[in-house]
Design a protein around this motif. Structure first.
Motif: not given
Length: 354
Positions: A108-112, A153-159
Motif C-alpha cells: 500500500w499504496r497499490s490498486f485501490e 503483488v501488483c507488478n507493475p504497481n498501480n499507481p
C-alpha cells in the motif's frame, strides 16, 4: 429500514477516473489508464457481427476465448479462468478465500480496489507500506502468518508504475508457504520494457500456489467491454470458476477479445507508441524538475503530498483530468501526443509556482 452489512457503513465506494473540460472545451482524460486509440477495425467488425446474436445468452464457459488464451500463452485450457474485467476476477479470488479470520497481504499504496474487495469478502487486509515507491517484499514476507490465505503483488504497481525484478520476486515467492496463494496482478504487463521484470507466466508453471491476473482493458483497448482472465494451476482456476456469476463475460466481450488476440501484432504496435510517449513524458517532467519514478506501465506517478489536490485542480483548468490520491500523489495516464503535451504544459505551469 432494511438491515445491511455493517461494513458498508465504513467502506468508501470505488472512485473511477473522471473527465474534465477547460473553459474553451478542451478535454483530455488521463485519469483511467485507458488506451488512447480507437478499437481496431477488425475488432469493430467482429463486435458488429456478434451483435446479431445478443438475443441469446453468451457461452457460459467462453470456450472460444478460453482456448484462444490457452493457445496464445501455451498453457492448458484448464488453467484459464475468466471474469468481467480483471478487477472482477480479483473479486472472485477474494471470495475463494473469504471467511472469518482470513488475512490477505498486499502493498500500500497499490490498486485501490484491493481494500474494497477484501472488506466485501469479509477478510482482513494487511497493508504493507511501500519502500519509497516500490513493494517492500521482505516486509510483505514477514507479514505472512498462519491466518494468511492470499498475497497480491501488483507488478507493475498501480499507481506508482514501479516494477519488481526477477531475482527479488523469485526470492519472495520462495519464502511464501505453499498453502498461501500469490496473485501476480499484471494488468500492465504489455507495457513492460525492462527485460529483468519477469513475465508471471514463467513463474507460475512450477509453483502451484502462484497465479497470474491480466486484462483486455488496457493494452488491448477493450475497457468498455470488461474482459479479464486468470492463469493458474487447475485447482486455482477451478476455484475461481466456481465463484463466477453465470454469463459474466458477455457475448460481445468474448467476440472482441478473440478478435483482439488475432490482431495482437497490430495492437502491440500501438502499445509501442504509448511506451515511446511514456519515455517522452517522463523525460520532460524530469527536465521540469519533478521527481518521477521509473515506470513500466502506461502512466507516470508524481509524489505531491499535500499539494496533490491543488495539482489536480490546476490540470483540470487546462482540461486535463488526472487521478489524484489526496495527501499522496497523482497518477497520470499516457495519452496521445496532444493530450500529453497539454498535461506537460499544465505541469510546467504548476511547477513554476512552487
Amino acid at each position: 429500514m432494511p438491515r445491511f452489512r455493517s461494513i458498508l457503513d465504513t467502506m468508501p465506494p470505488y472512485r473511477p477516473g473522471k473527465a474534465v473540460a477547460a473553459a474553451d472545451g478542451r478535454s483530455y482524460k488521463l485519469s483511467s489508464n485507458e488506451s488512447p486509440y480507437d478499437p481496431l477495425p477488425s475488432v469493430v467488425e467482429a463486435v458488429a457481427a456478434g451483435a446479431a446474436q445478443v438475443n441469446r445468452y453468451p457461452d457460459p464457459a467462453a470456450v472460444a476465448l478460453t482456448e484462444a488464451l490457452a493457445e496464445r500463452f501455451g498453457v492448458p485450457a484448464g488453467h484459464v479462468a475468466l471474469g468481467a474485467g480483471s478487477v472482477t476476477v480479483a473479486q472472485q479470488l477474494f471470495e475463494t478465500v473469504g471467511e472469518p479470520g482470513a488475512e490477505v497481504v498486499y502493498a500500500w499504496r497499490s490498486f485501490e480496489a484491493y481494500p474494497l474487495l477484501a472488506d466485501l469478502a469479509g477478510v482482513t487486509s494487511v497493508r504493507v507500506p511501500l519502500a519509497g515507491e516500490d513493494h517492500d517484499l521482505d516486509a510483505m514476507a514477514e507479514a505472512i502468518n498462519d491466518r494468511t490465505r492470499m498475497v497480491f503483488v501488483c507488478n507493475p504497481n498501480n499507481p506508482t508504475g514501479t516494477a519488481i525484478r526477477r531475482a527479488q520476486l523469485e526470492a519472495f515467492l520462495d519464502r511464501v508457504p505453499g498453502d498461501v496463494l500469490v496473485v501476480l496482478d499484471e494488468a500492465y504487463r504489455e507495457y513492460v520494457r525492462d527485460e529483468d521484470v519477469p513475465d508471471g507466466l514463467t513463474l507460475y508453471r512450477d509453483r502451484p500456489n502462484v497465479c497470474v491476473l491480466r486484462t483486455f482493458s488496457k493494452a488491448y483497448g477493450l475497457a468498455g467491454l470488461r474482459v479479464g482472465y486468470l492463469i493458474g494451476h487447475e485447482p486455482v482456476a477451478e476455484a475461481v470458476r466456481k465463484t463466477t456469476v453465470p454469463f459474466a463475460v458477455n457475448h460481445l466481450a468474448q467476440v472482441a477479445a478473440v478478435a483482439s488476440l488475432r490482431a495482437e501484432g497490430e495492437l502491440l504496435e500501438r502499445v509501442e507508441r504509448v511506451v515511446k510517449e511514456r519515455t517522452r513524458v517522463r523525460e520532460a517532467l524530469l527536465a521540469q524538475g519533478w521527481t518521477v519514478p521509473p515506470t513500466e506501465a502506461n502512466f507516470v506517478w508524481l509524489r505531491l503530498g499535500e499539494r496533490t489536490l491543488d495539482f489536480a485542480a490546476a490540470c483540470a483548468v487546462e482540461g486535463v483530468a488526472v487521478r489524484p490520491f489526496a495527501g499522496e500523489g497523482a497518477r497520470i495516464s499516457i495519452g496521445d501526443p496532444e493530450a500529453n503535451d497539454a498535461f506537460l504544459t499544465a505541469a510546467a505551469a504548476f511547477r513554476a509556482q512552487l
